[in-house]
Design an enzyme around this catalytic site. Structure first.
Site, mmCIF file in Angstrom:
data_model
loop_
_atom_site.group_PDB
_atom_site.id
_atom_site.type_symbol
_atom_site.label_atom_id
_atom_site.label_comp_id
_atom_site.label_asym_id
_atom_site.label_seq_id
_atom_site.Cartn_x
_atom_site.Cartn_y
_atom_site.Cartn_z
ATOM 1 N N ASP A 66 0.810 -1.221 0.000
ATOM 2 C CA ASP A 66 0.000 0.000 0.000
ATOM 3 C C ASP A 66 0.843 1.271 0.000
ATOM 4 O O ASP A 66 2.071 1.220 0.172
ATOM 5 C CB ASP A 66 -0.955 0.004 1.207
ATOM 6 C CG ASP A 66 -0.270 -0.379 2.521
ATOM 7 O OD1 ASP A 66 0.974 -0.377 2.579
ATOM 8 O OD2 ASP A 66 -0.979 -0.676 3.487
ATOM 9 N N ASN A 135 -7.469 -2.485 14.423
ATOM 10 C CA ASN A 135 -8.860 -2.794 14.060
ATOM 11 C C ASN A 135 -8.954 -4.011 13.143
ATOM 12 O O ASN A 135 -9.998 -4.259 12.553
ATOM 13 C CB ASN A 135 -9.538 -1.574 13.409
ATOM 14 C CG ASN A 135 -8.879 -1.174 12.084
ATOM 15 O OD1 ASN A 135 -7.937 -1.815 11.637
ATOM 16 N ND2 ASN A 135 -9.377 -0.124 11.462
ATOM 17 N N GLU A 142 -9.641 -1.712 5.353
ATOM 18 C CA GLU A 142 -10.289 -1.405 6.623
ATOM 19 C C GLU A 142 -11.525 -2.283 6.834
ATOM 20 O O GLU A 142 -12.042 -2.869 5.881
ATOM 21 C CB GLU A 142 -10.705 0.077 6.624
ATOM 22 C CG GLU A 142 -9.543 1.053 6.479
ATOM 23 C CD GLU A 142 -8.702 1.184 7.755
ATOM 24 O OE1 GLU A 142 -8.742 0.282 8.614
ATOM 25 O OE2 GLU A 142 -7.989 2.203 7.875
HETATM 26 C C1 GLP Z 1 -0.494 0.408 8.649
HETATM 27 C C2 GLP Z 1 -0.189 -0.394 7.370
HETATM 28 C C3 GLP Z 1 -0.324 -1.870 7.594
HETATM 29 C C4 GLP Z 1 0.301 -2.233 8.907
HETATM 30 C C5 GLP Z 1 -0.501 -1.659 10.038
HETATM 31 C C6 GLP Z 1 0.108 -1.864 11.408
HETATM 32 O O1 GLP Z 1 -1.580 1.232 8.575
HETATM 33 N N1 GLP Z 1 -0.937 -0.009 6.229
HETATM 34 O O2 GLP Z 1 0.263 -2.574 6.504
HETATM 35 O O3 GLP Z 1 0.324 -3.638 9.071
HETATM 36 O O4 GLP Z 1 -0.818 -0.308 9.819
HETATM 37 O O5 GLP Z 1 1.154 -0.985 11.627
HETATM 38 P P1 GLP Z 1 2.255 -1.182 12.744
HETATM 39 O O6 GLP Z 1 3.090 -2.321 12.292
HETATM 40 O O7 GLP Z 1 3.013 0.106 12.783
HETATM 41 O O8 GLP Z 1 1.521 -1.474 14.007
#
Ligand code: GLP
Length: 240
Positions: A66, A135, A142
């Site tokens: 993404d 979430n 989402e």
């Molecule tokens: C982000 C990314 C995800 C990621 C998630 C968790 O929004 N788009 O790919 O897995 O949030 O992030 P973190 O690893 O910083 O907790």
């Protein structure tokens, strides 16, 4: 789902790096699906170390999950920048073989289509790594995302904007939209590794593994995939 519970963040990173190393060694031309966020940082550090000790990345192809809409590739919070900083500039991946959606594309729909086609042309993803949002989101899919979605533009949930605001100077600077591989794109990967660390992920991990398979918890779709390994530390596994 194969579940590996390890002690802490470092052992989670070591375990996932080892699985990636095995994939790269087994198939040096692998197509890898990569994730961003704080969770995979330790994995990328270890991959850089593997490379320093001789692992060749030159025949691999990578696709990131993404990118934020509206951030230039050189914006320090863009996922393009994150990947360059943490992996791409430190191993011998060929730049033309690394792919991150372009969040500045003038036609976002066309960019989503282009990205999806590139993945297909590369022969699909052999191994996809994923983090998980509090979430239950995967990539930027989402809660409520159709399981049939391919790469698409998403509106970020309030909770995601809040969670990710820690990387920005203020919450107002967090983009509200992103381009993300869809659930269908992710589910087409031949193998998937989901990783999670810390107590803040415990509810999402529980819902992903033991909850009903529902778009309300996007990661729950992974229960339907034939080859998923969850690598989780004790804090994130505390509710399993
Ligand atoms: C982000 C990314 C995800 C990621 C998630 C968790 O929004 N788009 O790919 O897995 O949030 O992030 P973190 O690893 O910083 O907790």
């Amino acid at each position: 789902m194969n579940i590996v519970v390890v002690a802490n963040y470092d052992s989670m990173s070591a375990e996932v790096a080892k699985l990636l190393y095995a994939q790269i060694t087994r198939k040096p031309t692998s197509v890898l699906g990569l994730a961003t966020g704080s969770t995979p940082l330790g994995v990328y550090k270890l991959l850089v170390e593997y490379h320093a000790r001789g692992t060749d990345f030159s025949r691999l192809t990578t696709f990131n999950l993404d990118e934020y809409v509206g951030l230039a590739p050189d914006h320090p919070q863009s996922y393009n920048y994150y990947m360059k900083e943490n992996l791409f500039s430190k191993v011998n991946l060929k730049p033309e073989n690394t792919h991150v959606p372009n969040g500045l594309a003038p036609d976002l729909e066309a960019e989503c289509q282009r990205y999806e086609e590139l993945i297909k042309k590369a022969g699909g993803i052999d191994l996809q790594i994923l983090g998980i949002g509090t979430n239950g989101h995967i990539g930027f899919n989402e809660p409520g995302t159709d399981f049939g979605a391919i790469t698409h533009v998403v509106d970020l949930a309030e909770s995601t904007i809040r969670d990710n605001s820690r990387f920005f100077a203020s919450i107002d600077e967090v983009p509200t939209r992103a381009i993300s591989m869809g659930i269908k794109t992710i589910m087409q990967a031949k193998e998937i590794i989901l990783m999670a660390s810390g107590g803040s992920k415990a509810d999402a991990v529980y819902a992903a593994v033991h909850g009903p398979v529902t778009p309300d918890v996007p990661a729950s779709v992974l229960q339907l995939h034939p080859s998923v390994t969850l690598v989780v530390d004790q804090a994130a596994a505390s509710k399993l």
